[in-house]
Design a protein around this motif. Structure first.
Motif, PDB file in Angstrom:
ATOM      1  N   GLY A   1       0.826  -1.202   0.000  1.00  0.00           N
ATOM      2  CA  GLY A   1       0.000   0.000   0.000  1.00  0.00           C
ATOM      3  C   GLY A   1       0.858   1.250   0.000  1.00  0.00           C
ATOM      4  O   GLY A   1       0.551   2.237  -0.683  1.00  0.00           O
ATOM      5  N   ALA A   2       1.961   1.209   0.766  1.00  0.00           N
ATOM      6  CA  ALA A   2       2.897   2.329   0.770  1.00  0.00           C
ATOM      7  C   ALA A   2       3.538   2.500  -0.605  1.00  0.00           C
ATOM      8  O   ALA A   2       3.778   3.624  -1.065  1.00  0.00           O
ATOM      9  N   PHE A   3       3.812   1.385  -1.278  1.00  0.00           N
ATOM     10  CA  PHE A   3       4.377   1.412  -2.631  1.00  0.00           C
ATOM     11  C   PHE A   3       3.459   2.186  -3.577  1.00  0.00           C
ATOM     12  O   PHE A   3       3.896   3.069  -4.320  1.00  0.00           O
ATOM     13  N   LEU A   4       2.167   1.865  -3.538  1.00  0.00           N
ATOM     14  CA  LEU A   4       1.203   2.516  -4.424  1.00  0.00           C
ATOM     15  C   LEU A   4       1.034   3.998  -4.071  1.00  0.00           C
ATOM     16  O   LEU A   4       0.925   4.854  -4.961  1.00  0.00           O
ATOM     17  N   MET A   5       1.027   4.325  -2.785  1.00  0.00           N
ATOM     18  CA  MET A   5       0.861   5.716  -2.372  1.00  0.00           C
ATOM     19  C   MET A   5       2.065   6.562  -2.780  1.00  0.00           C
ATOM     20  O   MET A   5       1.915   7.729  -3.145  1.00  0.00           O
ATOM     21  N   THR A   6       3.248   5.975  -2.716  1.00  0.00           N
ATOM     22  CA  THR A   6       4.443   6.704  -3.137  1.00  0.00           C
ATOM     23  C   THR A   6       4.374   7.033  -4.621  1.00  0.00           C
ATOM     24  O   THR A   6       4.661   8.159  -5.045  1.00  0.00           O
ATOM     25  N   LEU A   7       3.994   6.057  -5.429  1.00  0.00           N
ATOM     26  CA  LEU A   7       3.861   6.293  -6.866  1.00  0.00           C
ATOM     27  C   LEU A   7       2.787   7.335  -7.149  1.00  0.00           C
ATOM     28  O   LEU A   7       2.941   8.186  -8.035  1.00  0.00           O
ATOM     29  N   PHE A   8       1.709   7.297  -6.401  1.00  0.00           N
ATOM     30  CA  PHE A   8       0.635   8.274  -6.588  1.00  0.00           C
ATOM     31  C   PHE A   8       1.118   9.682  -6.252  1.00  0.00           C
ATOM     32  O   PHE A   8       0.774  10.660  -6.937  1.00  0.00           O
ATOM     33  N   GLY A   9       1.922   9.794  -5.200  1.00  0.00           N
ATOM     34  CA  GLY A   9       2.475  11.098  -4.839  1.00  0.00           C
ATOM     35  C   GLY A   9       3.375  11.649  -5.933  1.00  0.00           C
ATOM     36  O   GLY A   9       3.314  12.833  -6.277  1.00  0.00           O
ATOM     37  N   GLY A  10       4.218  10.787  -6.503  1.00  0.00           N
ATOM     38  CA  GLY A  10       5.082  11.210  -7.599  1.00  0.00           C
ATOM     39  C   GLY A  10       4.298  11.577  -8.843  1.00  0.00           C
ATOM     40  O   GLY A  10       4.617  12.553  -9.538  1.00  0.00           O
ATOM     41  N   TRP A  11       3.257  10.798  -9.142  1.00  0.00           N
ATOM     42  CA  TRP A  11       2.402  11.101 -10.293  1.00  0.00           C
ATOM     43  C   TRP A  11       1.727  12.459 -10.128  1.00  0.00           C
ATOM     44  O   TRP A  11       1.639  13.245 -11.080  1.00  0.00           O
ATOM     45  N   THR A  12       1.285  12.758  -8.913  1.00  0.00           N
ATOM     46  CA  THR A  12       0.660  14.052  -8.643  1.00  0.00           C
ATOM     47  C   THR A  12       1.636  15.194  -8.892  1.00  0.00           C
ATOM     48  O   THR A  12       1.277  16.222  -9.473  1.00  0.00           O
ATOM     49  N   ALA A  13       2.880  15.018  -8.457  1.00  0.00           N
ATOM     50  CA  ALA A  13       3.894  16.054  -8.656  1.00  0.00           C
ATOM     51  C   ALA A  13       4.143  16.301 -10.144  1.00  0.00           C
ATOM     52  O   ALA A  13       4.392  17.432 -10.562  1.00  0.00           O
ATOM     53  N   GLN A  14       4.076  15.239 -10.957  1.00  0.00           N
ATOM     54  CA  GLN A  14       4.295  15.388 -12.394  1.00  0.00           C
ATOM     55  C   GLN A  14       3.148  16.128 -13.077  1.00  0.00           C
ATOM     56  O   GLN A  14       3.376  16.885 -14.016  1.00  0.00           O
ATOM     57  N   ARG A  15       1.935  15.930 -12.627  1.00  0.00           N
ATOM     58  CA  ARG A  15       0.763  16.429 -13.337  1.00  0.00           C
ATOM     59  C   ARG A  15       0.477  17.905 -13.106  1.00  0.00           C
ATOM     60  O   ARG A  15      -0.357  18.477 -13.795  1.00  0.00           O
ATOM     61  N   VAL A  16       1.166  18.520 -12.157  1.00  0.00           N
ATOM     62  CA  VAL A  16       0.846  19.918 -11.838  1.00  0.00           C
ATOM     63  C   VAL A  16       2.029  20.835 -12.126  1.00  0.00           C
ATOM     64  O   VAL A  16       2.266  21.797 -11.421  1.00  0.00           O
ATOM     65  N   THR A  17       2.755  20.558 -13.208  1.00  0.00           N
ATOM     66  CA  THR A  17       3.929  21.365 -13.538  1.00  0.00           C
ATOM     67  C   THR A  17       3.569  22.800 -13.892  1.00  0.00           C
ATOM     68  O   THR A  17       4.398  23.697 -13.758  1.00  0.00           O
ATOM     69  N   ASP A  18       2.333  23.053 -14.353  1.00  0.00           N
ATOM     70  CA  ASP A  18       1.947  24.418 -14.673  1.00  0.00           C
ATOM     71  C   ASP A  18       1.642  25.236 -13.423  1.00  0.00           C
ATOM     72  O   ASP A  18       1.411  26.444 -13.501  1.00  0.00           O
ATOM     73  N   ARG A  19       1.619  24.585 -12.295  1.00  0.00           N
ATOM     74  CA  ARG A  19       1.438  25.273 -11.006  1.00  0.00           C
ATOM     75  C   ARG A  19       2.616  24.929 -10.104  1.00  0.00           C
ATOM     76  O   ARG A  19       2.462  24.546  -8.958  1.00  0.00           O
ATOM     77  N   ARG A  20       3.807  25.100 -10.654  1.00  0.00           N
ATOM     78  CA  ARG A  20       5.029  24.650  -9.988  1.00  0.00           C
ATOM     79  C   ARG A  20       5.224  25.313  -8.624  1.00  0.00           C
ATOM     80  O   ARG A  20       5.676  24.676  -7.673  1.00  0.00           O
ATOM     81  N   HIS A  21       4.883  26.590  -8.518  1.00  0.00           N
ATOM     82  CA  HIS A  21       5.078  27.274  -7.243  1.00  0.00           C
ATOM     83  C   HIS A  21       4.182  26.686  -6.163  1.00  0.00           C
ATOM     84  O   HIS A  21       4.569  26.624  -4.985  1.00  0.00           O
ATOM     85  N   LEU A  22       2.980  26.224  -6.561  1.00  0.00           N
ATOM     86  CA  LEU A  22       2.093  25.594  -5.590  1.00  0.00           C
ATOM     87  C   LEU A  22       2.621  24.219  -5.188  1.00  0.00           C
ATOM     88  O   LEU A  22       2.532  23.828  -4.017  1.00  0.00           O
ATOM     89  N   VAL A  23       3.176  23.496  -6.171  1.00  0.00           N
ATOM     90  CA  VAL A  23       3.776  22.191  -5.883  1.00  0.00           C
ATOM     91  C   VAL A  23       4.902  22.335  -4.875  1.00  0.00           C
ATOM     92  O   VAL A  23       4.989  21.601  -3.891  1.00  0.00           O
ATOM     93  N   LEU A  24       5.788  23.304  -5.120  1.00  0.00           N
ATOM     94  CA  LEU A  24       6.934  23.495  -4.230  1.00  0.00           C
ATOM     95  C   LEU A  24       6.488  23.988  -2.853  1.00  0.00           C
ATOM     96  O   LEU A  24       7.058  23.587  -1.830  1.00  0.00           O
ATOM     97  N   GLY A  25       5.480  24.851  -2.820  1.00  0.00           N
ATOM     98  CA  GLY A  25       4.967  25.313  -1.535  1.00  0.00           C
ATOM     99  C   GLY A  25       4.398  24.171  -0.718  1.00  0.00           C
ATOM    100  O   GLY A  25       4.648  24.054   0.489  1.00  0.00           O
ATOM    101  N   LEU A  26       3.633  23.287  -1.390  1.00  0.00           N
ATOM    102  CA  LEU A  26       3.081  22.114  -0.704  1.00  0.00           C
ATOM    103  C   LEU A  26       4.183  21.159  -0.271  1.00  0.00           C
ATOM    104  O   LEU A  26       4.164  20.639   0.859  1.00  0.00           O
ATOM    105  N   ALA A  27       5.169  20.946  -1.153  1.00  0.00           N
ATOM    106  CA  ALA A  27       6.279  20.048  -0.816  1.00  0.00           C
ATOM    107  C   ALA A  27       7.041  20.559   0.402  1.00  0.00           C
ATOM    108  O   ALA A  27       7.403  19.789   1.297  1.00  0.00           O
ATOM    109  N   GLY A  28       7.285  21.875   0.437  1.00  0.00           N
ATOM    110  CA  GLY A  28       7.979  22.445   1.591  1.00  0.00           C
ATOM    111  C   GLY A  28       7.198  22.257   2.870  1.00  0.00           C
ATOM    112  O   GLY A  28       7.764  21.927   3.925  1.00  0.00           O
TER     113      GLY A  28
END
Length: 257
Positions: free
Chosen positions: A8-35
Motif C-alpha cells: 500500500g505504501a508502494f502505491l501511495m508513493t507512486l501516486f504522490g510522484g504522479w501528482t507532482a508530475q501532473r501539476v507542472t503548470d502550477r510549480r510554485h504551488l507544488v513546491l509550496g506544498l512540498a515544503g
C-alpha cells in the motif's frame, strides 16, 4: 502481513510522484506544498520519534538533536561543495551562452547541481527503507501497533513520493532520473518490511538516523524548496499550500497516534 501493508505504501508513493508530475503548470504551488509536507514530517514525525528512540544526552544535549544539526550542516556543506566544484569547471565551454552557463532539465533549475537532487532523493529512499523496517518491527510487537504505524507510513508515503520527484526535478535532473528515484522510493518500504524477517534494528540506531535525516530535510525545505516556491510567485496561495502541507502531516500523525 507487514510486507502486504508495505505494498500500500508502494502505491501511495507512486501516486504522490504522479501528482507532482501532473501539476507542472502550477510549480510554485507544488513546491509550496512540498515544503510544507517536509516541514511537517520533520517537526511532527521525525524529531519526536528520534528523541524518543535516541534521547540520551551528550554534553547536555540529546543525541538525536546533535545528529539533527549535523544533518543540516552536512546537507549545506554537500550543496556548497558541489556548487563550488561546478563553478570551478566553468560549465560547458562549448555553450554559446558562455563558459559559466549551466543547463537545467526542468523549469527553474538554472545554476542548480543535479547531484544534490540525486543525493537528497537517495536520502528519501533511505528514509522510506527505514519506514518499512519500522512497519515490520511494529507488527512484530503486535497487531494494534502495526496498524497504527501502517496508517502513518502509508499516508505520509504520498508525501515521500511527491517530495522525491519534486526534489530530483528541482535540481535539474531529467524526467527519466526523477521517475527512477520515485520507483526506488516506492520499492524501499517493501524491502524494508521484508528485511525485518531477518534482523531487528536497534532502537538507538534508528533514532539517530531519524534525527540526522530530519536535519537534511529541514535544510532542503528551508533553504531550497520554499525560497524557490516564492521566487517567481510570492502569492498567498503558495503560502496556503505550505500551511496545508504541514496541516496534512499533523492530521496523519494525530490519527496514527
Amino acid at each position: 502481513m507487514a510486507v502486504f501493508v508495505a505494498l500500500g505504501a508502494f502505491l501511495m508513493t507512486l501516486f504522490g510522484g504522479w501528482t507532482a508530475q501532473r501539476v507542472t503548470d502550477r510549480r510554485h504551488l507544488v513546491l509550496g506544498l512540498a515544503g510544507g509536507l517536509m516541514l511537517g514530517v520533520v517537526g511532527l514525525d521525525l524529531l519526536p520519534e528520534a528523541l524518543h528512540a535516541a534521547g540520551e544526552e551528550f554534553l547536555g544535549v540529546p543525541r538525536a538533536l546533535l545528529l539533527f544539526v549535523g544533518g543540516f550542516l552536512v546537507a549545506h556543506l554537500v550543496e556548497r561543495l558541489l556548487a563550488v566544484r561546478q563553478a570551478a569547471h566553468g560549465g560547458d565551454p562549448h555553450d554559446p551562452a558562455g563558459p559559466g552557463h549551466t543547463h537545467g532539465h526542468g523549469p527553474g533549475t538554472d545554476g542548480r547541481v543535479p547531484q544534490v537532487g540525486l543525493t537528497a532523493a537517495s536520502a528519501m529512499v533511505g528514509h522510506s527503507l527505514m519506514d518499512g523496517v519500522a512497519l515490520g518491527a511494529a507488527f512484530q510487537v503486535g497487531g494494534g501497533m502495526g496498524t497504527a504505524v501502517a496508517l502513518a507510513v502509508i499516508a505520509h508515503d504520498f508525501a515521500d513520493g511527491f517530495n522525491t520527484y519534486t526534489i530530483t526535478s528541482l535540481y535539474g535532473n531529467d524526467r527519466r532520473r526523477a521517475v527512477a528515484m520515485l520507483v526506488a522510493d516506492a520499492l524501499a518500504p517493501v524491502l524494508g518490511a521484508a528485511s525485518t524477517l531477518l534482523f531487528t534494528l536497534p532502537e538507538e540506531l534508528l533514532g539517530g538516523y531519524l534525527g540526522f535525516f530530519g536535519g537534511v530535510l529541514l535544510y532542503l525545505a528551508a533553504a531550497e524548496i520554499l525560497p524557490e516556491a516564492h521566487h517567481d510567485h510570492p502569492a498567498r496561495s503558495t503560502l496556503l499550500c505550505t500551511v496545508l502541507g504541514v496541516g496534512f502531516i499533523w492530521l496523519v500523525v494525530g490519527v496514527a497516534g
